[in-house]
Design an enzyme around this catalytic site. Structure first.
Site, PDB file in Angstrom:
ATOM      1  N   GLN A   1       0.822  -1.206   0.000  1.00 22.09           N
ATOM      2  CA  GLN A   1       0.000   0.000   0.000  1.00 22.09           C
ATOM      3  C   GLN A   1       0.864   1.268   0.000  1.00 22.09           C
ATOM      4  OE1 GLN A   1      -1.837   0.912   3.747  1.00 22.09           O
ATOM      5  NE2 GLN A   1      -3.684   1.744   2.801  1.00 22.09           N
ATOM      6  N   GLY A   2       0.587   2.175  -0.897  1.00 23.14           N
ATOM      7  CA  GLY A   2       1.332   3.442  -0.957  1.00 23.14           C
ATOM      8  C   GLY A   2       0.449   4.623  -0.621  1.00 23.14           C
ATOM      9  N   TYR A   3       0.110   4.752   0.639  1.00 21.94           N
ATOM     10  CA  TYR A   3      -0.721   5.871   1.099  1.00 21.94           C
ATOM     11  C   TYR A   3       0.150   6.909   1.830  1.00 21.94           C
ATOM     12  CZ  TYR A   3      -5.527   4.106   0.337  1.00 21.94           C
ATOM     13  OH  TYR A   3      -6.728   3.708  -0.185  1.00 21.94           O
ATOM     14  N   SER A   4       0.719   6.483   2.949  1.00 20.58           N
ATOM     15  CA  SER A   4       1.427   7.423   3.828  1.00 20.58           C
ATOM     16  C   SER A   4       2.666   8.007   3.157  1.00 20.58           C
ATOM     17  CB  SER A   4       1.883   6.708   5.096  1.00 20.58           C
ATOM     18  OG  SER A   4       0.783   6.315   5.865  1.00 20.58           O
TER      19      SER A   4
ATOM     20  N   GLU B   1     -16.443  -1.845   5.492  1.00 24.53           N
ATOM     21  CA  GLU B   1     -16.818  -2.675   6.627  1.00 24.53           C
ATOM     22  C   GLU B   1     -15.683  -3.615   7.060  1.00 24.53           C
ATOM     23  OE1 GLU B   1     -19.133  -6.680   7.086  1.00 24.53           O
ATOM     24  OE2 GLU B   1     -20.141  -5.234   5.803  1.00 24.53           O
TER      25      GLU B   1
ATOM     26  N   ASN C   1      -5.608   6.419  16.990  1.00 21.58           N
ATOM     27  CA  ASN C   1      -6.763   6.480  17.887  1.00 21.58           C
ATOM     28  C   ASN C   1      -7.255   7.920  18.076  1.00 21.58           C
ATOM     29  OD1 ASN C   1      -6.474   3.744  18.032  1.00 21.58           O
ATOM     30  ND2 ASN C   1      -6.511   3.633  20.277  1.00 21.58           N
ATOM     31  N   GLU C   2      -6.345   8.869  17.943  1.00 18.09           N
ATOM     32  CA  GLU C   2      -6.775  10.273  18.031  1.00 18.09           C
ATOM     33  C   GLU C   2      -7.691  10.620  16.854  1.00 18.09           C
ATOM     34  OE1 GLU C   2      -3.524   9.307  18.367  1.00 18.09           O
ATOM     35  OE2 GLU C   2      -3.583   9.450  20.548  1.00 18.09           O
TER      36      GLU C   2
END
Lengths: 393, 342, 393, 342
Positions: free
Chosen positions: C126-129, C244, C379-380
């Site tokens: 995955q290349g998101y960040s 989901e 989580n933030e």
């Protein structure tokens, strides 16, 4: 580095302790220890005793009747008073208006009001908060409009602690609507007997009448009652907020409350519960740590540094500790914290006592002291202050 | 797996909601809770007529509900409305005779569970009250609605084991007082009172009572949370609504997360009531309700910033009841260690 | 209301369990249970086994090779896999790209890529960040500039999990600089063998090589590799974020981890420590509660409701619980969690075993799983989502 | 009451700060910590020459410090710089002979305290190692810098009570390994090893060790906090620095509050070291350092959001050491219950 007090300070503590042993009526100490309702007369009696010894306004300059103490002496005094279960000094005249007048008041205001605070002639209360404006003083709405040599005051103050006993109120009022909201605020002294003032009680969740609403309808106040210059109220309010408060951590209160807790646990089933022992030990360690944190701030203050955000930090931790002790005290009572007999906290109560020592006030103290993290700048506001001042956020 | 209520329960819930909204709104509740009696017999009769008491019992018991889910449903709503009438006591009728229970269900007989003793918060094995030769002697403390009782269901030791006993109210000496969380209670002295031994084990009635208290706490939490969320949206500080302050947002989310967990714990306790795991899940629910209840009560007051400290504001009373539920019938530590032991 | 599974669901669970007992190699289960390093071959072996049974892409439609399960079946399957210590299904192809292609891909893309995901031909990452853009995808900087029938890609991706094994990467890239930042993003499929791509390992604090940086220098990508229309990448990314995820709470992982914890405690001095027993009980109760919270969300999903913020809530609580179990596991090891022997977690290690069962991975798991509350939307960020969606703030 | 350091201590602190900044910056530390030896004898010699080891001992002991405040001052700085050299072990020289201690002070003899046993985290009364007829038998676990040792100071039971014993390193069988928090350690088997009984009670050396570890943790907390505060100011999300998000602000403030409390606990333990209350305050400090250390390590990683999870980033290693300090020589629960019992 040395955690010990100096021999002089130890001697000072001994002197305070000795005096308290001689002069604090056991009737009063007992009422405080057992969270009884203090009457106006109780508080006045204690003020008078302190005044006669010259210790009432212990942070005022000597020329106005202060004892000439430093930060450490004031801390020791407050600590000993708390541990001896002395009534708290009602702060509004002595600790709030006093410093303001000393810094911003005219000579005439000083010479008139300060002696009357000391001798108990005037009981003061504070008119800061308004409905919809707690910590956000800039949004306050009570107005004072100039009319000849008077101001005409209209509006409403709230959370006015012990306002039912007060002769005078010092108020933040809006004197200008132009400019930034905080620029149009003035600091005004108002006689509670002036026509147009109405005091309405607010009953707290434990049933106590401690705070009030104060309503102003066309109240005429002499312009001579303005402290400082017009529209400088914000500066005065900020001065008071950062005014050195050696006792903000409440070390003495927590120390005596913890001692009470321990003496009470011994008689309950919590005495042999390791989880409860752990809870008590956690708060005891936190308190031991905070005593030293408090002394570090004090030592810096004694060394001339102005405690700023550090006192916010002490306030946060101090209230957390006191509230936790209250919670543990209530937990130790189990179901016997449930009976609610307010009159059992009045002097002279002759009805049945329900449950063990402490049951009569455990829940009341727990609920009432939820205020500690709300008033005087909520803990959230204190965190904002620390965030800005200590972390540069 | 199905979390939607049955049609019967939905109707019961709707009926109860409507009744409480119309007849038990906050000023009325405060009037009843502060009255000399500390409850309203008239209200009680109406509630009985609506079938609310009958819904706490199975058909075998002469009722038309009685499953854990029924008890949870009713007590959550009673909690939300801060009802002070003796529903917890009515649960004790499960231990009585069918004739007595029929009277409880129609509201003409009030039963009260007298269990807590000074210094003994919940454990049936540690009771000091004792029955000898059919006579019960001992002291029970902080018994809610004791003055309303016609009959007490009392836990006591007999021949070294705990059991439940029926004692007529006329055989009890009461020291009554108002309660911090509304209504009235009493310390009760039984002095060689005639006692009829009942079949239901103390532990079974305890489990039902814990489930009911946990569900009541859940309803109180929802009320506190809703009011707090509403207040944060309305109240402005420094020109913006409090709900825009991220620190407060995250604390509100923490409340919601824990309330959802509490709801699950109540569902678990309700589902397992009467089974081998019933006691364990009831302890888990009471533990969860006590911990979350303390958090929610404290945060509701703190995030309101003063107003919820006043007698006039309903949330002050919800917070008090929520807090006191954590104190009675065993606190969080007691039930945590029971969970370990069970 | 009924907390029980239906007889059909119970039968389904039994079938899964039976199949796992027969088909999950004990070699793999043992490696997972004892937190050993899984090789690429280990993961491929397990994928192949699941694929042969038709359970690999268990949320895909039947016509593309899915088993036709509902939310509850998927939950049961994941739960049983976790409790049997099956390796996790590597999600990038099966659970992330798959749903995207099914929703946004062309027929040609679906027919080409989906079978290759199932049969293991293509390993996806995955290349998101990007450095400086974690949860804030709108600020991403990697560019794709049209050049004839190709895009020329330049930039850097980071936190690329298992990228060292990957044949292909799906990337969010910036294709337009005008308009709102999120409007100029596209979703592009890139062959990792294309010249100009460099994969650099990032070693985590436990020494593991799990994530990577991927650098793109003038990488030529056919325009046919665009998924959906140009500048619609934000829509695709959001779809995946709310897709989901029945397993987000990690109930199965926590259940098996708690069982391991309990079996390990019995052999340590923590076995007779009431404070430790209380800690374990607290997390056990939280987990019991969360199981039901999870099922409530599942039941709503099975009933057709789209779980939105509820899955954020499950993620927050689920990671808290798993991290706490890790913390307790480490605490149970005491000082014996200190030895750091990464090779002891490789298959075939023959050196000395230090300390009790669990000592070899207790600290590693604790530190490595700090990521649980950071990745996949910290989580933030989840709290921000709940705040907005459930509270209307 | 005076919290400012004496001139001597200020100079010592400055010297140490300068040395660590110039000679022990992070890449050097990582090289040393990951080396075959797991420490640097060269660095150790230089530190000895600077007087850092001597400052751990009183003049009576041949040093020029040795007060609790000296130990706290040095270990806070060592912690901040993640120093892996055997300073904790050097403290054990207080139990050795003057000749041996002189050698430790100049860096030519390395002493190591071997105390922890499998399943016994700290309590001297529960040791399994035993001395009979001057021979020590037992196993110690996770002893840091064990391979560096010339002499072990070993806790063991003799005639039913615990005591310290000197054992030559040549009489010990080591199973060495790297440590999660940097450097190396070993499990040590003593098999009828010749042991010389020492005068210092185990509890005294334990108190000093707890103080040192707590101070080390404090230094690590400061480093983690400073880096986190800096990162929050620098890193932008959604167009604004993270430091502008109130939820993160308040969490940073909570960290600061607890770190200040930890500093106070270290001051307390230092002040009372060697007095009747020394053990109680040492337990309180170690408890506080463990709880706050866990919080600060977790928050430093969480608020960095990933980068502090990487080997390359110094805070990852600070967080690991900080966390492991909470695990060794007794964890938070152990010291909490010791505090109750002491």
């Amino acid at each position: 580095m040395n955690l010990d007090f100096t021999p002089e300070q130890d001697a000072f503590r001994a002197e305070i302790r000795e005096w308290l042993a001689q002069n604090l009526p056991s009737r009063l100490a007992d009422k405080v220890r057992t969270s009884k309702h203090l009457t106006k007369q109780d508080m006045e009696e204690w003020h008078a005793a302190l005044h006669s010894r010259g210790w009432l306004a212990n942070h005022w300059p000597v020329e106005h009747g202060g004892p000439g103490w430093g930060a450490v002496e004031k801390f020791i005094f407050e600590d000993e008073c708390a541990m001896a279960h002395a009534p708290r000094i009602v702060p509004f005249g002595v600790s709030m208006l006093g410093p303001v007048l000393l810094k911003f008041g005219s000579e005439q205001q000083k010479s008139h009001y300060l002696p009357r605070i000391l001798d108990g002639t005037d009981w003061w209360c504070q008119g800061y908060s308004e409905p919809g404006a707690g910590s956000d003083l800039a949004s306050l709405k009570t107005t004072a409009v100039k009319d000849g040599d008077d101001y005409i005051v209209n509006g409403q103050k709230t959370w006015t602690t012990l306002g039912q006993h007060a002769d005078w109120i010092f108020c933040l009022v809006r004197t200008a609507k132009e400019g930034k909201p905080q620029e149009g605020i003035s600091f005004l002294l108002i006689d509670m007997k002036t026509p147009g003032i109405e005091v309405r009680p607010i009953y707290l969740l434990d049933g106590d009448h401690e705070v009030n609403e104060v309503w102003f309808t066309d109240v005429r106040v002499p312009a001579a009652n303005l402290v400082g210059v017009e529209n400088s109220g914000w500066t005065i309010a900020k001065y008071l907020l950062t005014y050195e408060r050696t006792g903000i951590a409440g070390v003495g209160f927590s120390t005596s409350a913890l001692a009470e807790l321990k003496s009470v646990i011994a008689k309950t089933e919590k005495a042999d519960d390791p989880l409860f022992a752990a809870r008590v030990a956690r708060v005891e360690i936190a308190l031991e740590n905070m005593k030293t944190t408090n002394m570090r701030v004090l030592a810096a203050a004694a060394g001339g540094a102005a405690p700023g955000a550090e006192s916010s930090l002490l306030k946060i931790k101090g209230t957390e500790i006191r509230q936790e002790i209250n919670a543990l005290f209530m937990a130790a009572m189990g179901p016997q914290a449930q009976p609610f007999i307010p009159e059992a906290l009045d002097e002279g109560y002759n009805g049945p006592r329900i449950g063990p020592e402490g049951a009569a006030w455990a829940a009341k103290d727990y609920f009432n002291n939820r205020k500690l993290s709300i008033f005087g700048g909520s803990n959230e506001i204190q965190k904002n202050i620390v965030s800005k001042a200590m972390l540069g956020f | 797996m199905d979390f939607s209520p049955t049609d019967d329960r939905r109707m019961l819930g709707d009926t109860l909601d409507r009744f409480l909204a119309e007849r038990y709104y906050h000023p009325t509740r405060m009037k009843i809770a502060g009255s000399d009696a500390g409850w309203s017999r008239e209200m009680w009769t109406q509630m009985a007529e609506l079938g609310l008491i009958g819904a706490l019992f199975t058909e075998d018991q002469g009722g038309f509900g009685g499953a854990g889910a029924d008890i949870a449903l009713i007590f959550e709503r009673l909690g939300r409305a801060l009802v002070v009438e003796p529903f917890i006591g009515a649960l004790a009728a499960a231990a009585l005779t069918q004739d007595q229970r029929d009277e409880v269900i129609v509201g003409t007989l009030v039963s009260i569970f007298a269990h807590s003793e000074a210094g003994v918060s919940v454990d049936p094995a540690r009771l000091n009250a004792t029955v000898t030769d059919g006579k019960l002697t001992g002291t029970k403390v902080a018994v809610a609605n004791a003055e309303a009782a016609d009959i007490f269901v009392v836990s006591a030791m007999q021949d070294g084991t705990s059991a439940l006993f029926a004692v007529a109210a006329t055989d009890a000496q009461l020291t009554p007082y108002p309660l911090m969380d509304g209504g009235r209670g009493a310390d009760i002295r039984f002095d060689n009172a005639a006692a009829t031994r009942l079949d239901m084990p103390v532990a079974d009635l305890l489990d039902t009572t814990l489930l009911a208290l946990s569900a009541e706490a859940l309803g109180l939490m929802e009320r506190c949370k809703d009011a707090t969320v509403e207040y944060l949206k309305t109240r402005r500080q420094f020109g913006v609504p409090l709900s825009k302050f991220q620190a407060l947002q995250h604390r509100a989310v923490d409340m919601v997360t824990e309330i959802e967990q509490t709801r699950s714990s109540v569902i678990n306790a309700g589902h397992h009531l009467g089974t081998a795991k019933g006691a364990k899940y009831a302890a888990a629910a009471k533990y969860t309700a006590a911990v979350t209840g303390k958090l929610v009560a404290q945060e509701a007051i703190q995030l309101h910033g003063g107003i919820a400290m006043t007698w006039e504001y309903d949330i002050a009373h919800a917070a008090k009841r929520l807090t006191m539920i954590g104190q009675i019938m065993g606190d969080e530590d007691t039930h945590l260690m029971r969970f370990v032991a069970l």
